[in-house]
Scaffold this active site. Structure first.
Site, PDB file in Angstrom:
ATOM      1  N   ASP A   1      82.260 -16.723  20.799  1.00  0.00           N
ATOM      2  CA  ASP A   1      81.825 -15.505  20.044  1.00  0.00           C
ATOM      3  C   ASP A   1      82.648 -15.496  18.824  1.00  0.00           C
ATOM      4  OD1 ASP A   1      81.141 -12.874  19.399  1.00  0.00           O
ATOM      5  OD2 ASP A   1      82.651 -11.977  20.678  1.00  0.00           O
TER       6      ASP A   1
ATOM      7  N   ASP B   1      75.323  -7.779  18.540  1.00  0.00           N
ATOM      8  CA  ASP B   1      75.627  -6.204  18.806  1.00  0.00           C
ATOM      9  C   ASP B   1      74.841  -5.570  18.386  1.00  0.00           C
ATOM     10  OD1 ASP B   1      78.019  -7.543  19.809  1.00  0.00           O
ATOM     11  OD2 ASP B   1      79.251  -7.083  17.982  1.00  0.00           O
TER      12      ASP B   1
ATOM     13  N   GLU C   1      81.476 -16.999  13.304  1.00  0.00           N
ATOM     14  CA  GLU C   1      80.819 -16.991  11.940  1.00  0.00           C
ATOM     15  C   GLU C   1      81.750 -17.817  10.909  1.00  0.00           C
ATOM     16  OE1 GLU C   1      80.989 -14.335  14.224  1.00  0.00           O
ATOM     17  OE2 GLU C   1      78.918 -14.363  14.678  1.00  0.00           O
TER      18      GLU C   1
HETATM   19  O1  MIG Z   1      84.811  -7.779  18.071  1.00  0.00           O
HETATM   20  O2  MIG Z   1      84.192  -9.837  22.964  1.00  0.00           O
HETATM   21  O3  MIG Z   1      79.171  -9.740  19.993  1.00  0.00           O
HETATM   22  O4  MIG Z   1      79.207  -9.650  22.927  1.00  0.00           O
HETATM   23  O5  MIG Z   1      81.158  -8.320  23.957  1.00  0.00           O
HETATM   24  C1  MIG Z   1      83.725  -7.662  19.285  1.00  0.00           C
HETATM   25  C2  MIG Z   1      83.847  -8.531  22.885  1.00  0.00           C
HETATM   26  C3  MIG Z   1      84.083  -9.047  19.915  1.00  0.00           C
HETATM   27  C4  MIG Z   1      81.425  -9.193  20.057  1.00  0.00           C
HETATM   28  C5  MIG Z   1      80.474  -9.877  20.891  1.00  0.00           C
HETATM   29  C6  MIG Z   1      80.004  -8.950  22.125  1.00  0.00           C
HETATM   30  C7  MIG Z   1      81.430  -8.957  22.846  1.00  0.00           C
HETATM   31  C8  MIG Z   1      82.458  -8.681  22.095  1.00  0.00           C
HETATM   32  N1  MIG Z   1      82.494  -9.264  20.703  1.00  0.00           N
END
Ligand code: MIG
Length: 802
Positions: free
Chosen positions: A415, A490, A418
């Protein structure tokens, strides 16, 4: 915390055309290099290189001053070998022409404009002003630009995960991967950066892949209604023209060039349950046992960031998870795969071995002037590995040893890649990257960061002995499909977002990235039971089928909405498992051909302009078509069927294509159609993929007046033996008439499944079937509702029904 600084906030360099643009002058000289490369030199030192890679795949490289920089691309599959095209060069009064079997490329002498025509001389793609550029004094380099004429009736598709309407005509989009919590239909850019789009007009489809990782823009008649343009804030004007004429062919060629995914383990196509977060061993195991108790199938459960010790990657919070290997062993014994989150931010903490080790080895990104890149994410202040160096990727891969080999984790979720940092949104532009020796700043590396992170993860766990890794990533660049599955980020629990998820998964598939799904039910806010089951009904037909939620609004499991919705959720997840042999076959076909798993309607009927404007209907694989119900309290919906004959899955009613029809859809139905002549394999309902291996398959045979072939792919469902012949590919050919139907089976490959029999179920026979013979011998024929069924040995060669 969630930064939207890049959304709709165009800066000075964002316009397609500017007063300070430079253009090529007349061509003064040309030369051929080998048989397939042609170079054109202009009076003002602009050079164009046209490289014929294949008859329908032509690469164009431009430079403004005669100096091409060294080239390097993360997108191109290292295993790509051009299927050499044959190019014939000629010179006319006003232009040069390079002709292959499929296209003619014309380069105009006056101002270097390019035109591509198909084999009958019809223009497919024409430059407007063509290549031009603006110098960039802040950073050096140029803003490289391309403009084309928008063709009559032209529609545009692709470009990754964009949330706007499916057809991009009239839009302008940006590629600069961003953490877009709660994005909406107008948000742009989003998480992914896939600079590949399709143009479709007059029945002809072509692709453009602009392989440039700088922040880039695509304008489809937005700034000027008759012009399509694309440009990037640095790098080279370097694009590939990919000829169709069918959309399938464009995607096949794009997939050869940028790579196909490996076949995932079959469990990756089962149902997945996730939440931010299951916080303790007790809660996590409780979720697992609830699935088994309620007999709702499930293959994978996820741990989001909170399983770690203070968000330190590769650690466990021992208070909440006292014995991970034991917990995982128990889950494994119960048929659950365990997927855990790993983020790129490494906590600055001198007692944390990953930080200390990475610092000693000098593996973390640095700012332009030397200090480490520091940014705040979940663990607090962090440093970030430079995944654009192979030693760093290798090191990163090894870090998974504990999780995978000692603890028994089965898959990894990447995650925030980016890359996202709190407050500023992403790294400052001056951060330095190795980029495999082509040193550069964040401006060039930003859009490929996530792809290289998940590549390191995927290759790492593969090297640790997982023959078929399962990884999931939020960001990615063209080519990321070689390494990981993805989700759409999200989203929100709303009907609008159900429609957006449909668009995004179709669009990703059209962009060469099939293995995708959305957070079923929505990540932010809480769906009601109706929205949840409608979304689940759609998610069952997406390559990745995972419920996920932010956890802030209570629970979002299939049993969270009362008994009625629990029953309907079970029905849909069971449907996923019935479809599993078909979905697995479709995935395998995708790994062979590159044709998307999900196909928007224009893939099925591209001569028909009606399909250019259809966004909700989509095909999954060769034989089924779905149109999710996307409105509250709907009892069904209108939808458009493309060319062909289609059977309603629920009623066996035959429908003629190129028609708009109404389909009833109470909550346990989704408008679902099967192609005439299909053999649709359906599996038994299993609680997880390894459950009841000897239960036989059903083969649903649909009538056709004519002939149709379908495939069924099978193997052990995991491991690499399938690469060495341990697989089975069956082809079922159906030949039907008014009074009979014949199904022939042909099998290739050495894999023997554990079950012995098929149940053949015949649908839509226009005659009153009385007799069924299998390889010449009559077998019992059962009448069930409006279908007939017969149980036959798996190895049958020919079945006839009269
Ligand atoms: O700042 O890990 O898109 O699926 O549950 C949020 C917590 C960080 C974003 C991800 C989401 C995940 C969440 N993450």
């Amino acid at each position: 915390m969630h930064d939207h600084a890049f959304q709709g906030n165009y800066m000075e360099n964002d316009l397609a055309s500017s007063a300070s643009d430079f253009f090529p002058d007349a061509v003064v000289r040309h030369e051929a290099v080998g048989e397939n490369e042609f170079r054109f030199f202009c009076e003002n030192d602009v050079v164009l290189r046209v490289i014929v890679l294949e008859n329908g795949l032509i690469r164009f490289r431009y430079c403004p001053d005669g100096l091409f920089e060294e080239e390097f691309s993360y997108a191109i599959d290292p295993e790509y070998v051009p299927a050499s095209g044959v190019a014939v060069f000629s010179e006319e009064a006003d232009f040069y022409e390079i002709k292959t079997e499929l296209v003619a490329v014309r380069v105009e002498k006056k101002a270097l404009r390019v035109e591509v025509l198909d084999e009958v001389g019809k223009p497919v793609c024409e430059d407007e002003r063509g290549f031009h550029w603006e110098t960039n004094n802040d950073y050096g380099g140029d803003i490289v630009k391309m403009s084309r004429r928008l063709q009559g009736g032209e529609a545009f598709f692709g470009l990754g995960d964009k949330s706007c309407e499916l057809n991009l005509r009239g839009k302008r989009m940006q590629l600069w991967g961003s953490d877009t919590y709660g994005f909406g239909p107008k948000s742009d850019p989003l998480y992914k950066n896939i600079p590949f789009y399709l143009g479709l007009h007059n029945g002809t489809c072509y692709g453009t892949f602009f392989d440039n990782s700088f922040r880039s823009f695509f304008d489809f008649g937005n700034e000027r209604s008759n012009v399509t343009s694309f440009w990037a804030q640095g790098g080279e004007m370097n694009y590939y023209y990919i000829h169709g004429p069918s959309a399938d062919e464009v995607l096949q060629t794009y997939a050869r060039l940028t790579g196909k995914p490996q076949l995932p383990p079959m469990w990756a196509l089962g149902y997945h349950q996730c939440k931010w977060s299951y916080r303790t061993e007790e809660e996590f195991k409780g979720i697992a046992s609830k699935f088994r108790e309620l007999k709702i199938p499930c293959d994978a459960i996820y741990l989001d960031i909170d399983y770690m010790d203070g968000y330190r990657c590769f650690t466990w919070n021992r208070e909440n998870f006292p014995d991970p290997p034991k917990m995982i062993r128990e889950l494994k014994d119960d048929g659950f795969q365990r997927v855990v989150m790993i983020d790129p931010g490494i906590k600055i903490d001198r007692n944390y071995r990953v930080y200390v080790d990475g610092m000693e080895k000098d593996y973390f990104c640095r700012r332009g002037d030397g200090p480490h890149m520091k940014g705040s994410v979940w663990p607090g202040l962090c440093v970030f590995p430079d995944y654009t160096r192979d030693e760093v990727r290798e090191w990163w891969g090894q870090l998974f040893k504990g999780l995978m080999q000692e603890d028994g984790v089965a898959g990894v979720w990447n995650d925030m890649n980016e890359p996202a940092v709190f407050e500023e949104g992403t790294f400052p532009r001056d951060v330095r990257f190795h980029y495999e020796g082509n040193r550069c700043s964040h401006r060039k590396a930003h859009n490929i960061f996530g792809m290289q992170m998940v590549r390191a993860t995927n290759d790492g766990i593969k090297a640790l002995g997982h023959g078929r890794p399962f990884t999931i990533t939020r960001s990615g660049y063209a080519g990321v499909q070689r390494y990981a599955s993805t989700w759409t980020g999200d989203n929100v629990a709303s009907w609008e977002h159900l429609r957006i998820a449909n668009t995004q998964c179709q669009r990703l598939a059209s962009s060469g990235y099939s293995f995708a799904g959305s957070d079923i039910g929505g990540f932010i806010e809480q769906p009601d039971g109706e929205l949840y089951v409608r979304w689940l009904a759609m998610g069952v037909f997406h390559p990745l089928c995972r419920t996920h939620s932010s956890g802030e609004h209570g629970s979002q499991e299939p049993w969270s909405f009362g008994e009625k919705f629990t029953r309907i959720s079970r029905h849909w997840i069971e449907m996923r498992y019935r479809m599993l042999p078909y979905l697995y076959t479709t995935f395998w076909q995708h790994t062979q051909t590159g044709i998307p798993m999900l196909r928007s309607l224009f893939f099925l009927d591209q001569e028909n302009v009606e399909t250019y404007h259809r966004a909700e209907e989509f095909a999954v694989g060769d034989n089924i078509l779905v149109c999710p119900v996307s409105k509250k309290k709907a009892s069904g919906r209108w939808l458009y069927l493309p060319e062909g004959q289609w059977f309603n899955f629920w009623s066996d009613q035959l429908e003629e294509g190129r028609n708009e029809i109404w389909a009833d859809a109470p909550l346990d139905r989704i408008p679902l159609f099967v192609r005439a002549g299909a053999v649709l394999p359906q599996g038994p309902v299993r609680q997880f993929v390894g459950d009841r291996p000897d239960a036989g398959l059903e083969l649903h045979v649909y009538h056709i007046d004519g002939r149709h072939e379908s495939e069924l792919y099978e193997d052990a469902g995991d491991g690499e033996a399938y690469l060495h012949g341990e697989k089975s590919v069956k082809t079922f050919s159906v030949e039907g008439s008014e009074s009979s139907i014949v199904v022939k089976q042909n099998t290739e490959g050495a894999f023997e499944p554990a079950y012995a029999e098929f149940t053949l179920i015949f649908h839509g026979m226009p005659f009153d079937a009385e007799k069924c013979t299998v390889d010449g011998e009559e077998v019992a024929l059962e009448k069930v509702g409006f279908s007939r069924r017969a149980t036959v040995e798996r190895g049958f060669k020919e079945v006839e029904l009269v």
